[in-house]
Structure formats: C-alpha cells, structure tokens
Design a protein around this motif. Structure first.
Motif, short mmCIF file in Angstrom:
data_model
loop_
_atom_site.label_atom_id
_atom_site.label_comp_id
_atom_site.label_asym_id
_atom_site.label_seq_id
_atom_site.Cartn_x
_atom_site.Cartn_y
_atom_site.Cartn_z
N TRP A 92 -9.60 14.56 1.56
CA TRP A 92 -8.74 15.73 1.65
C TRP A 92 -8.58 16.21 3.10
CZ3 TRP A 92 -9.57 21.10 2.60
CH2 TRP A 92 -8.46 21.90 2.31
N LYS A 133 -1.79 13.87 8.10
CA LYS A 133 -0.65 13.69 7.19
C LYS A 133 0.49 12.92 7.88
CE LYS A 133 2.38 16.90 6.42
NZ LYS A 133 3.09 18.13 6.09
N ASP A 149 17.03 -0.69 25.98
CA ASP A 149 17.48 -1.48 27.13
C ASP A 149 17.35 -2.99 26.94
OD1 ASP A 149 14.88 0.31 28.60
OD2 ASP A 149 14.65 -1.52 27.46
N ASP A 159 1.05 9.10 -0.09
CA ASP A 159 0.54 9.75 1.12
C ASP A 159 0.66 8.86 2.35
OD1 ASP A 159 -0.56 12.13 -0.25
OD2 ASP A 159 -1.77 10.63 -1.24
N LEU A 160 0.84 7.57 2.12
CA LEU A 160 0.99 6.66 3.27
C LEU A 160 2.45 6.53 3.70
CD1 LEU A 160 -1.52 3.83 2.33
CD2 LEU A 160 -1.89 5.73 3.87
N GLY A 161 3.27 7.44 3.21
CA GLY A 161 4.66 7.46 3.64
C GLY A 161 5.62 6.78 2.68
N ALA A 179 3.58 17.54 0.25
CA ALA A 179 3.86 16.69 1.42
C ALA A 179 5.00 15.74 1.09
CB ALA A 179 2.62 15.91 1.83
N PHE A 222 -3.03 9.76 -3.46
CA PHE A 222 -4.27 9.02 -3.28
C PHE A 222 -5.36 9.56 -4.21
CE2 PHE A 222 -8.16 7.91 -0.80
CZ PHE A 222 -8.03 6.54 -0.93
N SER A 276 8.29 17.65 1.10
CA SER A 276 8.75 17.96 2.45
C SER A 276 9.28 16.70 3.14
CB SER A 276 7.65 18.61 3.28
OG SER A 276 6.72 17.66 3.66
N ARG A 277 8.70 15.55 2.78
CA ARG A 277 9.18 14.30 3.37
C ARG A 277 10.53 13.90 2.79
NH1 ARG A 277 4.64 11.66 2.59
NH2 ARG A 277 5.47 10.14 1.12
N ALA A 336 0.84 -1.21 0.00
CA ALA A 336 0.00 0.00 0.00
C ALA A 336 0.87 1.26 0.00
CB ALA A 336 -0.92 -0.01 1.20
N ARG A 337 1.88 1.26 0.85
CA ARG A 337 2.73 2.43 1.02
C ARG A 337 3.51 2.77 -0.25
NH1 ARG A 337 6.16 3.05 6.51
NH2 ARG A 337 4.11 3.44 7.37
N GLY A 374 1.40 4.32 7.89
CA GLY A 374 0.88 3.68 6.68
C GLY A 374 -0.56 3.25 6.88
N LEU A 375 -0.90 2.06 6.39
CA LEU A 375 -2.28 1.58 6.53
C LEU A 375 -2.62 1.24 7.99
CD1 LEU A 375 -3.21 -0.70 3.52
CD2 LEU A 375 -4.15 1.52 4.11
N GLU A 432 16.77 4.49 16.37
CA GLU A 432 15.37 4.77 16.74
C GLU A 432 14.55 3.49 16.78
OE1 GLU A 432 13.76 7.62 14.02
OE2 GLU A 432 15.01 9.23 14.81
N PHE A 456 -6.40 13.82 5.08
CA PHE A 456 -4.98 13.95 4.74
C PHE A 456 -4.40 15.23 5.34
CE2 PHE A 456 -5.33 10.70 1.32
CZ PHE A 456 -4.30 9.91 1.79
N PHE A 504 -0.48 9.22 8.67
CA PHE A 504 -0.48 8.35 7.49
C PHE A 504 0.96 8.02 7.08
CE2 PHE A 504 -4.71 10.41 6.16
CZ PHE A 504 -5.41 9.51 6.95
N ALA A 505 1.80 9.06 7.08
CA ALA A 505 3.19 8.86 6.63
C ALA A 505 3.94 7.95 7.59
CB ALA A 505 3.89 10.20 6.50
N GLN A 506 3.62 8.06 8.88
CA GLN A 506 4.35 7.28 9.88
C GLN A 506 3.82 5.86 10.01
OE1 GLN A 506 5.44 9.56 13.36
NE2 GLN A 506 5.31 7.71 14.60
N PHE A 517 -1.33 19.28 -2.66
CA PHE A 517 -1.03 19.05 -1.24
C PHE A 517 -0.18 17.78 -1.09
CE2 PHE A 517 -2.27 16.99 2.75
CZ PHE A 517 -1.93 17.97 3.63
#
Lengths: 477, 501
Positions: free
Chosen positions: B216, B223, A448, A250-252, A347, A259, A350-351, A244-245, B230-231, A443, B219, B226-228, A343
């Motif tokens: 819209w 935002k 620990d 938009d899902l990263g 986005a 989308f 920026s990512r 999906a991603r 995902g689904l 990250e 999102f 979703f980016a972090q 948009f």
C-alpha cells in the motif's frame, strides 16, 4: 476493574463491527447500486468535463467501424465477430449506443446477484463479490467500452439466470441468448460449452434437458461461426499487450484488477483448495484454460479477472471469520485492504481521464474526414489506428487486431526508420500516402532522428496540424 | 545481561562509531550520491516539503522517493548544521547496528559471548565500513530492518508487536528495499511448511499485515512510476550501458572479502546444520533472509551493494550460533582447560576483517575539495538558467553546489530518454567533432562543461578533443600542475550550430 473495562471495550468494538457489516449486508442492494452509480457517474462526468469522446478504449471504435462495414457492405463474413453490435446499430442510432455498455453491465450485475442467491452463496459472500467486482478496473472498462467482454458477460449471465428458473418456458429462452455467444468469438463459445457441461452434470438427470439442448445449440453455432463467419479465437488485441500490466491495473494497464485483489485472489485460491467445495470445482478447472488464453491474448483478462475476484471474495470472507490472535492487526489489515482497493480504483479512474482523444486529435481527425480522399491508406501508431478508422473514416495500414505479421513488421519499420532508404520503399510498397501522428506518437518519437527527422524530406508535406497532432502527406511518385 | 557483557557491547559500539567517524574525516567530503540526499534534506528544511519536482535535475523532472529519511534528517538539521548531521548521524545509525545484532544473536544462539562476536563482526564488516562517508537512506534502513527482525522474533510480547508495527511503518517509508524483509518472511513460511513446522498464527498475521502495508505505501508513493514504467520500475530505468554497475554479476571472491571470510564460512556451516540436522526455526528465519537476499540480488531486483550489506549482517548473526556450537564442542574436549577461544577468534578475525574494512573505507570515491570549489564557483559566476555538463556521478554536485541544471545524474526513474542521454554524455566526452558536440550541448541547453580530475581518470581523457578558442573559453582552472591534488577546469561554450555553419 481495568481488565473488565478492556474486555467490555473489545466486546463493544466487535459488536460495532458486526453491526456495521450487518447494516451493509441488510442494505447491500442500495449500497452496491449507489457505488455502481457513483463509479460510472464519476467516469462519465470526468470524460464530459475533459470534452473527450464518449467511449473509452480503442476496442469500442474497432467494433463500431466493423459494424459500419457490415452496414455498408451488407453482410461480410469476415466481420462476423461484430455481428451483435451490427444488430444493435441497426436498431439504434450510434449516439444511443452510448447507453448500451452501462445498461448491459447493470443487467449482468443483476443476473449475477440472482444466480449467486439461487445457488445459495452466503449474503456476505455476495456482498463482497459484487463490491470487489464493481470496484475492479476491468468492470469499469466493461461499463464504459463497447467490448466483446461486455456482450459476452451479458449473454452468459443472462443465459444462466434463465437456466436456473423453475418455469420451463423461461429456461427455453436461455437457448436464444446462448446461441448468440459463439458469434462473438470461439473462446467465448468454448467457455460457454464448458460452463454448460458443468451445469448440466450438476443437475438431476431428469432436469438436464434444456442444458443439453443449449449445449447442442452452442456447439452448432460455434462450428457454424468458425466455418462460415470466420470468427477469431479471441477478438483483438486492441492495444499493445503486456502480460503484467494488463493483469494488474496499478501497473498502468487499461483494464485488469487491483494488486490487492490479486493478492486476495491468490490467498483465496490457496485457502479454498483444501476445502474441496464442489461449487468451486469449475473455477479451478477454468483456470487451465483461462491462463494460457490470457498469455495468448490478454483480451481474455475479463474472464480471468472474474475468477480471481471470486477467489478474492473467498479470502476476504475467510479473513473476516478467522479468529485473529492479534486483534489489533485485524483492524489494521482490513483497513489497509479496503484503502488499497479503493485507492487502486480511484487511481484507475484518474488515469482513465488522461486517455482517449484530446481536442486537438479530434480536430485533426475531423479535418482528415473532410479533406483526405477515400480509399487512401494512412499509417499511424497502432494504438491510434481505430480512432483514425472511426473518426476520419479512412483506411489505416495496421491495427493491433489485424493479426497480420508482415503488416505489423512494416508498420514498426515505418515508425522506427532512420533513413529514407528504409522508409520510402515500405511506404511505396504498401501504397501509404499519409502518416498520422498523435500527441502520444510525438512523445514516443525522437525529435532529432528517426521518423520526425525524415519528415523534413521534400516528399513529405505537413497537411494539417493542431498542437502536437499532425497529418503528413507522402508523395508516392 | 551480565555487566561485563554490557561493557564489552558498549565498547564495541563506541569503537565502531569512533573508527567510522575517523575514516569519515580522513576521506574528504561525502560520496557522490550523498549530495542528492543532502539537497532533499535542505529543501525540506527550507520549505517543509521534499523536492518531488526538481527543476535542476535533467533540466527539470519529477522525482519519486520515500521521504521519511529526509524528514528525520531535516529535524536534526534544525538543531545541528546539516554538514555535521550528514557525517555524524548515519555513522551513529550504523554504529548502533552491532547493538541490534547483539540482541538478535542472543535471542537466537542464547550465548552472550557469541552475540558479542556477532556484534563485533557487524561493526567492522568491510561492506558496511565502506559507507563511512555516505549519506543515504541505506544508513538508516539497514539498522531499521534488523530492528524489525528483532521485534518479529519477540512478536508474542505485546510491546514488541507495537514496536514491530512502528518500525515496519518507518522502514516502509524509508526505502522500497524493505521488500527484502517481506520476501524473507514468505520464504520463511515456505520453509516452515516444507519442514512440517507448526507456524505461529501471530507470525502469519504479522506477515500478512506487513505485506499489505508495504504494498500500500509503495503504491501510494510510486503510483505514477508504476503506471508509467510497469514492471520496469524494478530496474529503476537504469541505462542499459551501466546496469551491470548497479546489478553486477556476482563475483564470489569479491563478495566473500566484502562480507568477510570467517562469517561466510561459518554461515555456510550453520545453514547446513540448521536446515538438515537441527531444524531450528529461529535459524530458519535468518536463513530465509539469506535466501531472499541471494534470490533478489541474483535476479537483479535489489542493488547488489544493499544485498551484500544485508547478507553480511545476517552472516554475522549466524556466526553467533557457530561460535556457541564451537564453544560447546570444545568444552567437551581435552583442550578446554582455559577460555582461549575468544582470543584465537580475534586473532583470526583481525587480518580477515579489520584490514579489508579499513581499506574499503579509504577507497571510497568522493569528490576532492578542489573539485567542489569549482562547482561552487559556477554558482557565483554563471547565469541562473545555465546548464552544466559533468559526468553522471557528478550530476548531484551540479545541482547541490552549483544550483544549475545538469544533463544527467543517478536518479534515472521517470526519465524517458535516459539511454540516449547517457550515450550523448559519452559522445560529449569522446567525440572529436565540434559540430556534434555543440549540437548536443544545444539540444540539452548546456553552456558550461566541467572537466574534473575524477573525469580525467575515469574517461582516460586529458581534455576534450573538440575544444577550440573560437567556441570554448576556459573560464575556470584550479588544476594542480601535477594533477595529484585533484581539481577542475570549466569551459564556456559560445557557439551554436547555426553560427558555426
């Protein structure tokens, strides 16, 4: 009186709208070029501002490493996939390879526009198609990454731009460009074969000569590269795959499409189906190949994206020409669509600035290049492996595109180990002497328990660090 | 509308409001999750902005949510005290739901009597009645969703088109659960195509607009999420151990009681008739919502509680069609001399609806006054930077009343180590090893542990097993001797792992 004024206002607004569209269409070359320059400029300037390395994505570095290997070892059959890049690096110094992806995408865009015009697509369609294409994250990735997709699109579109020329000698030139495509990977060759088949059958019998000739060359090269160059079916993956991603940016995702474009694509697919337009037939026929290919390896996203964008443009055109019963909603809907697509692109940009190597990572990798002996094996998170290979110029234990199941399992086991009894035998068995930990890796690991806790063992030694980035040595004994 | 009907409707709305308010006042305090929302409203009141970056929850984190509900409440809180707003306003919203249901039912069944029954059923739906003490976005969302449906039914009239756009906009900015509506619309289109129904062009345009607008807005606000994630955003990052609490597998008998038996049975009958015999397109729309709700709940895409609320109200509306059909059928028989149907219907509904409604309202879990006093004590007697441990659902009590940072609460989104935190909280309640407990308290920078009577019941625990006088001081205790009135104990930890070694 009032109703008349309302009618006049409506007419005026319709006229304004069409005037605006007509203006855009009339100057589409200018506006699309400006948009392209703006998008690419923003990406590169952001990158420069953050003092990051020039190329985005691990794939660029995987190819650069492979091309360097060809340089060093003369020619290796196993790295045939990077042969086009090897040829480029032979001609140009690596620093100048920077300009290659944007240059190739510009030529691809010009070729695409030319093909669409020659094939008598409407001006409106060409405008929307190129607009959506330029705004799509997958295209931005093509422009900023040395990728097989960038080279494939360049060669593929150049081939067809040459094939549709009226003069015969231009058409014969297409054989040269098409011959290189199977060197990329089998999938690119297969798509070219299908496209040439469709194209050949769409011509009159007397005009098919060059197409069949090109097809023959591609088939021969495909066979030859598969047997002698050992090209993979699809190169990669170069990152952790998510169905999906990788499709929806938009899902990263690191590529893919917005989308909103996907929604429009589905709509376009459904709308175009009943029309049974012969020009769209290849697109419908490509889908049964592209969808399984994408599921098999998400690197096939570029080819899939371009088809979705094609259908999305169809849908956009339909919505513009459709007579709305609720005109108020028409304006809102278009406004929303444009906003959504812009948009999503912003986005993504920026990512992009958040990805890539940080200053600390560059510093540690440079240290590794100078201070770690050649021939030693370094374990790292797979997403960091290509950076380590290229910048530290050292052998990494596992990368995503290795396609070695056992190595993948061992690499996962290293970073998920909770006891030294689990970790040490894997490191010893695979002769791993170093562990590289990037900021992202730190990250993801628990502080620990697990690997970070095990690094406190006496057999590990922190050799160098900058911020959160660390390189650890492991005593093999 | 007849005047008599208007009186009955007003009576139902008023009755619903009074009974909801009575139950809200009978049960002390608000439900546990309400305190998160209260804090957001308070923050907007103080700063004009929602708390998107919360320094107390999980020791500091980013929050993602839709802000409309909080702004609306903050607006009212300027005039009326927040505590009054929190109890009265959500109950007003849900008391107006019968009115909306009446309008929809009348539009669909063309029967005022049936629509009145639908309104009555909605007012006393057990699953809705259980929210009398809840201050959350759902209290506004549910009426908004049904108002949107009503506007959609009359979309051909221009004023309803504008009303639809406005309400849909508000719903999209209130909760992501508005997706339920979109899903219902899509199923409605599919059902209509399957049944060869001619779909109104205006409806398609409205559906397309709604879909794009909803996507819209989501999102725009989510935002980062979703980016972090995902689904994975669909499952709200809920810890694996408690995901079944949020998305429980459907137990049919329990669900039937919560949406009430009579409308459930009537609903099945109406769905069967509408789909296979009458092909009523109005009913199609409602059936589509039933299908979408069931589908989304089955695949754990929306919280079970909300799906049941929505489902219950749709069944109440469908009941109006059933009632009208039954009335028309009886009118053709010999027993139709007197209008006895409404009376009989009320007699049937009384035990199957009003009793479960009252019981569910009384069984809502809320913190006791003594427990709240304990959290308030923390605010006055501990350092500002102190961390406090309490059970997951009490997390918001720590941030709201004690103004201290917590270890966990039910806002799981964007928390990377939520599973390990949840496990660590469990360990902190059940471990017998003091070193392990102190290590974990140190890890999360927690200095105070709260043991409420609620925790004692839930964890089946009298006290922490690792407490020792050397490391833990009992700094507050308001437990009643028989533990029945609720209460809490607060312990302060003095040790660190190094000292302990």
């Amino acid at each position: 009186m009032t109703s008349k004024t309302k009618k006049e206002k409506n007419l005026q607004s319709t006229r304004d709208r069409s005037l605006f569209l007509e203006h855009c269409l009339k100057h589409q070359k200018l506006y699309l070029s400006l948009l392209f320059l703006m998008m690419v400029g923003v990406i590169f300037l952001t990158n420069q501002g953050a003092e990051k390395v020039f190329f985005y994505g691990e794939e660029s570095y995987a190819h650069l490493v492979a091309a360097e290997e060809i340089n060093d070892n003369n020619f290796s059959f196993t790295t045939g996939g990077s042969y086009p890049l090897y040829l480029l690096t032979k001609i140009l110094p690596v620093v100048y390879v920077n300009v290659i992806p944007p240059l190739l995408t510009i030529i691809s865009l010009l070729s695409l526009g030319y093909i669409l015009r020659k094939k008598e697509f409407s001006q409106e369609f060409i405008f929307f198609f190129l607009l959506l294409l330029i705004l799509s994250p997958f295209f931005m990735t093509l422009t900023t990454t040395i990728s097989t997709a960038t080279i494939f699109f360049f060669l593929f579109l150049l081939t067809f731009a040459l094939l549709i020329q009226s003069k015969r000698y231009w058409r014969y030139l297409a054989i040269l460009s098409v011959a290189v495509i199977p060197l990329i990977d089998q999938f690119s060759g297969l798509i070219t074969v299908l496209a040439l088949l469709f194209y050949g059958f769409s011509l009159k019998k007397s005009e098919r000569g060059v197409s069949w000739c090109s097809l023959g060359v591609v088939l021969l090269m495909l066979l030859g590269s598969t047997i002698w160059l050992n090209t993979s079916f699809i190169q990669g993956p170069f990152h952790e795959e998510h169905l999906a991603r990788d499709l929806i940016s938009d899902l990263g995702g690191k590529s893919g499409i917005s989308f909103f474009v996907l929604i429009l694509g589905v709509l376009g697919f459904l709308l175009a189906w009943p029309k049974k337009r012969i020009i769209l037939a290849p697109l419908y026929l490509f889908l049964p190949l592209l969808i399984p290919a994408y599921i098999y390896n998400t690197e096939a996203i570029s080819e899939l994206s371009i088809i979705i964008i094609f259908f999305a443009s169809e849908a956009l055109l339909f919505l513009i020409n459709y007579k709305w019963q609720l005109p108020t909603l028409r304006q809102f809907t278009f406004f929303l669509l444009l906003l959504g697509i812009f948009f999503s692109s912003l986005a993504f940009i920026s990512r992009l600035s958040e990805t890539g190597l940080s200053m600390q990572e560059q510093e540690v990798l440079a240290w590794m290049k100078e201070n770690i002996p050649s021939g030693t094996i370094i374990a790292s998170f797979p997403e960091d492996a290509d950076y380590v290979s290229y910048f530290a110029q050292k052998t990494v234990f596992f990368t995503f595109h290795d396609q070695d199941k056992q190595k993948e399992l061992d690499n996962t086991a290293i970073f998920k180990a909770t006891y030294v009894d689990q970790l040490f035998p894997i490191l010893v068995r695979n002769n791993i002497s170093y562990i590289y930990l990037s900021t992202t890796a730190k990250e993801k690991l628990s502080a620990d328990q697990g690997l970070l806790f095990l690094l406190k063992n006496e057999r590990f030694k922190l050799l160098h660090s900058a911020g959160e980035v660390e390189i650890w040595g492991f005593e093999q004994r | 509308m007849e005047r008599k009907t208007a009186y009955w409707l007003a009576a139902i709305v008023l009755m619903t409001f009074i009974s909801r308010l009575t139950f809200a006042l009978l049960v002390p305090n608000l439900s546990y999750d309400s305190y998160f929302h209260l804090r957001q409203v308070e923050h907007i009141g103080q700063t004009g902005l929602p708390l998107f970056n919360d320094p107390l929850s999980y020791g500091g984190r980013d929050l993602t949510f839709l802000p409309f509900f909080y702004y609306l409440m903050a607006l009212f809180a300027l005039i009326v005290p927040l505590k009054v707003v929190a109890i009265v306003l959500p109950n007003i919203f849900l008391s107006l739901l019968p009115l909306i249901v009446f309008l929809i039912s009348k539009n669909i069944s063309k029967s005022e009597e049936g629509a009145l029954f639908a309104a009555l059923l909605t007012g006393f739906l057990p699953i809705l009645f259980a929210t009398a003490n809840s201050f959350s976005t759902e209290m506004l969302l549910i009426p908004l969703l049904f108002l949107t449906i009503y506007a959609f039914l009359r979309i051909s009239e221009k004023k309803y088109l504008y009303m639809y756009i406005l309400i849909f906009l508000v719903s999209s900015l209130t909760s992501p659960v508005t997706f339920l509506l979109i899903m219902g619309f899509i199923i409605y289109l599919l059902l209509s195509i399957l049944e060869n129904k001619k779909i109104n062009k205006a409806e398609i345009e409205v559906i397309l607009f709604s879909f794009l607008f909803f996507v819209w807005t989501q999102f725009l606000f989510f935002k980062q999420l979703f980016a972090q994630e995902g689904l994975g955003f669909i499952w709200q990052n809920i810890p694996k151990a408690i995901i079944t609490q949020y998305f429980p597998t459907i137990s049919l008998p329990q669900a039937v009681v919560l949406v009430s038996v009579v409308p459930f049975l009537a609903g099945i009958y109406v769905v069967y008739r509408a789909l296979f015999q009458l092909h009523n397109s109005r009913a199609f729309l409602l059936i589509s919502f039933v299908i979408s709700t069931s589908f989304l709940a089955w695949f754990r895409l929306i919280p079970f509680k909300i799906s049941l609320m929505f489902f219950g109200v749709v069944l109440a509306i469908l009941f109006s069609m059933f009632y009208e059909e039954l009335r028309q059928y009886i009118a053709k028989t010999k027993i139709a001399r007197k209008n006895w149907l409404p009376g009989v219907m009320i007699l049937i509904l009384l035990p199957t609806m009003f009793l479960p409604a009252a019981l569910s309202a009384l069984s809502v879990e809320t913190p006791s006054n003594r427990e709240i006093t304990a959290f308030q004590w923390i605010a006055d007697h501990t350092p500002e930077k102190a961390g406090v441990l309490a059970r997951l659902e009490e997390g918001h009590l720590i941030t709201y009343y004690a103004s201290r940072h917590n270890l966990i609460d039910d806002q799981f989104r964007l928390i990377k180590d939520v599973n390990s935190r949840f496990e660590d909280v469990n360990i902190l309640y059940h471990t017998t090893f003091q070193t392990q407990a102190i290590g974990l308290l140190e890890k999360y920078n927690i200095q105070y542990i709260v043991l409420t009577s609620h925790t004692q019941q839930k964890e089946k625990l009298e006290t922490f097993r690792y407490l020792s006088k050397k490391c833990f001081d009992l700094v507050y205790n308001n437990f009643e001797e028989n533990y029945e009135g609720g209460g809490a104990q607060i312990y302060q930890n003095h040790c660190t792992i190094r000292e302990h070694r």
